[in-house]
Design an enzyme around this catalytic site. Structure first.
Site, PDB file in Angstrom:
ATOM      1  N   HIS A  66       2.238  13.561   0.333  1.00 49.11           N
ATOM      2  CA  HIS A  66       2.787  13.558  -1.032  1.00 49.11           C
ATOM      3  C   HIS A  66       3.162  14.999  -1.363  1.00 49.11           C
ATOM      4  O   HIS A  66       2.302  15.788  -1.770  1.00 49.11           O
ATOM      5  CB  HIS A  66       1.740  13.034  -2.024  1.00 49.11           C
ATOM      6  CG  HIS A  66       1.364  11.605  -1.785  1.00 49.11           C
ATOM      7  ND1 HIS A  66       1.822  10.573  -2.572  1.00 49.11           N
ATOM      8  CD2 HIS A  66       0.593  11.037  -0.821  1.00 49.11           C
ATOM      9  CE1 HIS A  66       1.342   9.417  -2.116  1.00 49.11           C
ATOM     10  NE2 HIS A  66       0.589   9.674  -1.050  1.00 49.11           N
ATOM     11  N   GLN A 159       4.006   5.185  -8.103  1.00 46.61           N
ATOM     12  CA  GLN A 159       2.560   5.451  -8.142  1.00 46.61           C
ATOM     13  C   GLN A 159       1.817   4.586  -9.166  1.00 46.61           C
ATOM     14  O   GLN A 159       0.682   4.179  -8.944  1.00 46.61           O
ATOM     15  CB  GLN A 159       2.318   6.939  -8.441  1.00 46.61           C
ATOM     16  CG  GLN A 159       0.870   7.343  -8.646  1.00 46.61           C
ATOM     17  CD  GLN A 159       0.021   7.303  -7.382  1.00 46.61           C
ATOM     18  OE1 GLN A 159       0.036   8.219  -6.586  1.00 46.61           O
ATOM     19  NE2 GLN A 159      -0.727   6.217  -7.188  1.00 46.61           N
ATOM     20  N   HIS A 217       1.870   1.764   0.263  1.00 47.41           N
ATOM     21  CA  HIS A 217       0.441   2.066   0.124  1.00 47.41           C
ATOM     22  C   HIS A 217      -0.229   0.695  -0.020  1.00 47.41           C
ATOM     23  O   HIS A 217      -0.028   0.009  -1.026  1.00 47.41           O
ATOM     24  CB  HIS A 217       0.182   2.885  -1.142  1.00 47.41           C
ATOM     25  CG  HIS A 217       0.510   4.336  -1.013  1.00 47.41           C
ATOM     26  ND1 HIS A 217       1.763   4.791  -0.725  1.00 47.41           N
ATOM     27  CD2 HIS A 217      -0.289   5.441  -1.144  1.00 47.41           C
ATOM     28  CE1 HIS A 217       1.746   6.121  -0.679  1.00 47.41           C
ATOM     29  NE2 HIS A 217       0.517   6.540  -0.933  1.00 47.41           N
ATOM     30  N   GLU A 220      -5.449   0.262  -0.340  1.00 52.10           N
ATOM     31  CA  GLU A 220      -6.221   1.522  -0.324  1.00 52.10           C
ATOM     32  C   GLU A 220      -7.278   1.417  -1.414  1.00 52.10           C
ATOM     33  O   GLU A 220      -7.175   2.002  -2.485  1.00 52.10           O
ATOM     34  CB  GLU A 220      -5.298   2.722  -0.583  1.00 52.10           C
ATOM     35  CG  GLU A 220      -6.010   4.062  -0.393  1.00 52.10           C
ATOM     36  CD  GLU A 220      -5.187   5.256  -0.857  1.00 52.10           C
ATOM     37  OE1 GLU A 220      -4.229   5.074  -1.629  1.00 52.10           O
ATOM     38  OE2 GLU A 220      -5.554   6.384  -0.471  1.00 52.10           O
TER      39      GLU A 220
HETATM   40  N1  17E Z   1      -1.564   8.246  -4.379  1.00 52.03           N
HETATM   41  C1  17E Z   1      -2.163   7.150  -3.869  1.00 52.03           C
HETATM   42  O1  17E Z   1      -1.968   6.027  -4.393  1.00 52.03           O
HETATM   43  N2  17E Z   1      -2.964   7.263  -2.810  1.00 52.03           N
HETATM   44  C2  17E Z   1      -3.179   8.453  -2.247  1.00 52.03           C
HETATM   45  N3  17E Z   1      -4.001   8.544  -1.198  1.00 52.03           N
HETATM   46  C3  17E Z   1      -2.563   9.609  -2.786  1.00 52.03           C
HETATM   47  C4  17E Z   1      -1.751   9.466  -3.849  1.00 52.03           C
HETATM   48  C5  17E Z   1      -2.822  10.943  -2.171  1.00 52.03           C
END
Ligand code: 17E
Length: 422
Positions: A66, A159, A217, A220
């Site tokens: 990022h 995001q 993403h 996570e």
């Molecule tokens: N944003 C996110 O959703 N996950 C991450 N690991 C970072 C930013 C760094």
């Protein structure tokens, strides 16, 4: 002796092959391309370097970072809980203050930090849930500024989620119209499971509409009910987008019950998507609500690799709201990967090196022209090591970085002198 005079010959190079075997050869470079590789090239060059058996490798590939948030750690405050969610909140405040100059400077400083440590290919996620799209405009400029020494890919990354605010979807689409390379998402952060699934379908629709790759993403989180990877894999199969799709993080795959993981693994094999694990960051972000035993925060890297799926490692963060540390070194990343994924066998350590080189190139879709072969661009790095095992073990200094046949950076490995008691 040939009467040809090359621009550059690297003598006594310990050339690292994709098999991780090495052989001592000379490498000649002319007109920005690799033109000869053989023992004792019988020709002169305007510049010759005797590498004395040092390891020569293709450059490192940073498959997940990022750059918009890099070098902002502590602004406006430090992440006290260490969680992803607090990081998103802090970034939410910091991104109100973005200016083009601020983002460009931090991104270029970070890219330089990476380049001098041998990284010549980078995929960055840029937050596009910010109404002015300042970070994206800045990175589009940066991509142009650095193009002679860094191949940069930009992923439009919502995001805050695609469906958490009315304008987020149109911002994402606007970003795609501005000419990014890939589209991303964050299904585990959407308000509901249904919104998460809908967001994955939407990402595939947008990728087809704007003809770009997908890097999501995905999962996570430590909630083992988060199962968006199956949706990504199913959409990859149905659309045929397969290797143009990447699932980043997928940390919770490390916690699924084995019966489900077994079923999922077959789906993943059919899907042929890529995986990116970010061991430095997810070992710190994940497990924050666990007491003990505390989970490791990493996807099933070893098992994916054993099944022949493409896995690469990313650095993810350099001094940002999610991770205050970070050096830009992909050897730090591979080293951490070896530990957290328990890939300590010799072939496994080699595989971790592969995850920051060849596998990363595959994830980024830049395999053509990547690697040290006659006809390829003169992109290579020289490490103060004699094998990739030792490069990882001692996180070796990258002594020379050659980009398009030109020396981009040189680092003098440190020398240590004992003065007494030896
Ligand atoms: N944003 C996110 O959703 N996950 C991450 N690991 C970072 C930013 C760094």
């Amino acid at each position: 002796m040939s009467d040809k005079t090359y621009e550059l010959i690297l003598r006594n190079s310990r050339l690292l092959q994709p098999t991780q075997q090495t052989e001592i050869v000379d490498i000649a470079i002319d007109d920005s391309k690799i033109v000869a590789i053989s023992k004792d090239i019988p020709a002169f060059a305007y510049q010759e370097l005797d590498l004395q058996g040092k390891l020569v490798s293709p450059p490192f590939v940073e498959s997940h970072i990022h750059l918009d948030s890099a070098l902002t750690a502590g602004e406006p405050r430090w992440n006290q809980s260490g969680t992803l969610f607090e990081g998103i909140e802090i970034w939410g405040d910091r991104k109100q203050e973005l200016t083009l100059e601020d983002v460009k400077k931090r991104a270029i400083d970070t890219l330089k930090l990476q380049a001098r440590q041998g990284v010549l290919f980078v995929r960055t996620h840029i937050d596009v849930s910010e109404p002015k799209l300042t970070a994206l405009q800045a990175l589009l400029e940066v991509k142009e500024i650095v193009k002679d020494w860094m191949a940069l890919q930009i992923v439009a990354f919502p995001q805050d989620g695609i469906y958490s605010k009315d304008e987020n979807l149109s911002l994402l689409e606007k970003a795609l119209q501005l000419g990014v390379d890939g589209v991303g998402g964050i299904p585990h952060y959407e308000f509901t499971r249904e919104d998460g699934v809908k967001s994955v379908h939407k990402i595939f629709e947008l990728a087809e509409k704007y003809d770009c790759f997908i890097d999501i993403h995905c999962d996570e989180i430590d909630d083992d009910q988060s199962r968006f990877l199956e949706v990504v894999a199913a959409d990859a199969i149905r659309t045929g987008l397969t290797s143009q799709v990447t699932a980043s993080h997928t940390t919770v795959f490390g916690y699924y019950n084995n019966a489900y993981a077994f079923k999922l693994m077959s789906l993943l094999e059919r899907s042929k998507i890529n995986f990116i694990a970010n061991p430095l960051i997810n070992i710190t972000l994940q497990g924050r609500t666990d007491t003990y035993p505390k989970r490791r925060g990493v996807t099933r890297v070893k098992e994916l690799w054993e099944r022949g799926l493409n896995v690469s490692f990313g650095h993810n963060c350099v001094q940002d709201p999610w991770y205050s540390l970070g050096t830009g070194s992909m050897l730090d990343v591979a080293y951490m990967g070896v530990h957290i994924c328990q890939m300590t066998g010799m072939a496994e350590i080699d595989a971790c090196y592969q995850m920051v080189t060849w596998n990363g190139a595959k994830t980024l879709g830049v395999e053509d022209g990547y690697g040290i072969k006659v006809g390829n661009p003169g992109n290579l790095i020289v490490l103060d090591a004699d094998s990739c095992f030792n490069a990882v073990r001692k996180r070796a200094t990258v002594k020379y970085v050659f980009c398009q046949g030109k020396l981009l950076a040189e680092t003098i490995p440190k020398t240590i002198k004992f003065t007494s008691f030896t």
